[in-house]
Design a protein around this motif. Structure first.
Motif, PDB file in Angstrom:
ATOM      1  N   PHE A   1     -62.526 -43.815  13.039  1.00  0.00           N
ATOM      2  CA  PHE A   1     -62.705 -42.737  12.065  1.00  0.00           C
ATOM      3  C   PHE A   1     -61.854 -42.886  10.820  1.00  0.00           C
ATOM      4  O   PHE A   1     -62.257 -42.438   9.757  1.00  0.00           O
ATOM      5  CB  PHE A   1     -62.580 -41.370  12.736  1.00  0.00           C
ATOM      6  N   VAL A   2     -60.705 -43.533  10.898  1.00  0.00           N
ATOM      7  CA  VAL A   2     -59.984 -43.751   9.637  1.00  0.00           C
ATOM      8  C   VAL A   2     -60.733 -44.770   8.788  1.00  0.00           C
ATOM      9  O   VAL A   2     -60.735 -44.663   7.554  1.00  0.00           O
ATOM     10  CB  VAL A   2     -58.496 -44.140   9.824  1.00  0.00           C
ATOM     11  N   LEU A   3     -61.388 -45.741   9.410  1.00  0.00           N
ATOM     12  CA  LEU A   3     -62.208 -46.673   8.639  1.00  0.00           C
ATOM     13  C   LEU A   3     -63.426 -45.963   8.043  1.00  0.00           C
ATOM     14  O   LEU A   3     -63.782 -46.191   6.883  1.00  0.00           O
ATOM     15  CB  LEU A   3     -62.636 -47.856   9.509  1.00  0.00           C
TER      16      LEU A   3
ATOM     17  N   VAL B   1     -54.718 -41.795  -7.076  1.00  0.00           N
ATOM     18  CA  VAL B   1     -53.482 -41.854  -6.280  1.00  0.00           C
ATOM     19  C   VAL B   1     -53.713 -41.206  -4.912  1.00  0.00           C
ATOM     20  O   VAL B   1     -53.300 -41.740  -3.878  1.00  0.00           O
ATOM     21  CB  VAL B   1     -52.304 -41.192  -7.033  1.00  0.00           C
ATOM     22  N   GLY B   2     -54.395 -40.066  -4.886  1.00  0.00           N
ATOM     23  CA  GLY B   2     -54.698 -39.400  -3.618  1.00  0.00           C
ATOM     24  C   GLY B   2     -55.527 -40.293  -2.707  1.00  0.00           C
ATOM     25  O   GLY B   2     -55.251 -40.409  -1.505  1.00  0.00           O
ATOM     26  N   ALA B   3     -56.543 -40.950  -3.266  1.00  0.00           N
ATOM     27  CA  ALA B   3     -57.378 -41.857  -2.467  1.00  0.00           C
ATOM     28  C   ALA B   3     -56.558 -43.032  -1.952  1.00  0.00           C
ATOM     29  O   ALA B   3     -56.693 -43.426  -0.783  1.00  0.00           O
ATOM     30  CB  ALA B   3     -58.554 -42.352  -3.304  1.00  0.00           C
ATOM     31  N   LEU B   4     -55.696 -43.569  -2.794  1.00  0.00           N
ATOM     32  CA  LEU B   4     -54.858 -44.698  -2.356  1.00  0.00           C
ATOM     33  C   LEU B   4     -53.898 -44.276  -1.249  1.00  0.00           C
ATOM     34  O   LEU B   4     -53.644 -45.046  -0.313  1.00  0.00           O
ATOM     35  CB  LEU B   4     -54.102 -45.293  -3.542  1.00  0.00           C
TER      36      LEU B   4
ATOM     37  N   GLN C   1     -65.867 -43.317   3.286  1.00  0.00           N
ATOM     38  CA  GLN C   1     -66.320 -42.057   2.699  1.00  0.00           C
ATOM     39  C   GLN C   1     -65.570 -41.736   1.416  1.00  0.00           C
ATOM     40  O   GLN C   1     -66.157 -41.249   0.447  1.00  0.00           O
ATOM     41  CB  GLN C   1     -66.154 -40.916   3.706  1.00  0.00           C
ATOM     42  N   ILE C   2     -64.268 -41.999   1.407  1.00  0.00           N
ATOM     43  CA  ILE C   2     -63.470 -41.724   0.211  1.00  0.00           C
ATOM     44  C   ILE C   2     -63.965 -42.569  -0.953  1.00  0.00           C
ATOM     45  O   ILE C   2     -64.210 -42.053  -2.058  1.00  0.00           O
ATOM     46  CB  ILE C   2     -61.968 -42.011   0.463  1.00  0.00           C
TER      47      ILE C   2
ATOM     48  N   LEU D   1     -67.000 -42.428  -6.126  1.00  0.00           N
ATOM     49  CA  LEU D   1     -68.001 -42.986  -7.037  1.00  0.00           C
ATOM     50  C   LEU D   1     -69.153 -42.010  -7.268  1.00  0.00           C
ATOM     51  O   LEU D   1     -69.598 -41.822  -8.402  1.00  0.00           O
ATOM     52  CB  LEU D   1     -68.529 -44.317  -6.497  1.00  0.00           C
ATOM     53  N   LEU D   2     -69.626 -41.379  -6.202  1.00  0.00           N
ATOM     54  CA  LEU D   2     -70.707 -40.403  -6.349  1.00  0.00           C
ATOM     55  C   LEU D   2     -70.281 -39.246  -7.246  1.00  0.00           C
ATOM     56  O   LEU D   2     -71.043 -38.801  -8.109  1.00  0.00           O
ATOM     57  CB  LEU D   2     -71.132 -39.878  -4.973  1.00  0.00           C
TER      58      LEU D   2
END
Length: 147
Positions: free
Chosen positions: A99-101, A132-135, A106-107, A112-113
């Motif tokens: 699920f982390v993958l 930064v949040g996504a990273l 999903q992130i 992009l969407l």
């Protein structure tokens, strides 16, 4: 209303690894991930049909169905792929790694969407804070996967 939607999204997220565990058990009993995926989809279809009948939702016209663009039919195929891949990968990777993958994918796709506002999503441009949040979330993925 946003609080309810947030709570429902959180609940669905919590139920996803439960679903994979149930489906993996079904796969072991039936002996094949595709058969387990089929059972999953048929049960889902029956549940949706029952809710549609209970709510008396009118069926779309033939013209409405014909007006759906070709890509509009891919959601079901993607859902089937999610179920079957999770059936194969879940028992080998474990719930957390799977699920982390999934969340990392999903992130990336979601940002992009949102950035381009496609598929009916409102435009939410990339920003330094969002990146930064996504990273940070992806760094968490790496830490969990590396164990």
């Amino acid at each position: 209303m946003d609080v309810v939607l947030h709570a429902l999204a959180l609940l669905i997220g919590a139920l996803m690894p439960v679903q994979v565990g149930i489906n993996a058990s079904l796969r072991a009993l039936l002996g094949d991930p595709l058969l387990a995926g089929l059972v999953n989809m048929v049960v889902g279809l029956v549940c949706v049909l029952l809710v549609l009948m209970l709510l008396r939702v009118p069926w779309p016209t033939a013209a409405a169905m014909a007006s759906v663009p070709a890509w509009g039919w891919l959601g079901g195929a993607i859902g089937a792929a999610v179920v079957v891949v999770s059936l194969v990968a879940g028992p080998k990777l474990g719930a957390a790694t799977l699920f982390v993958l999934v969340v990392a994918g999903q992130i990336a796709a979601s940002m992009l969407l949102d950035h381009f506002g496609v598929l009916g999503y409102p435009v939410r441009p990339m920003s330094v804070l969002r990146i930064v949040g996504a990273l940070m979330l992806i760094a968490g993925v790496v830490l969990i996967v590396k164990n």
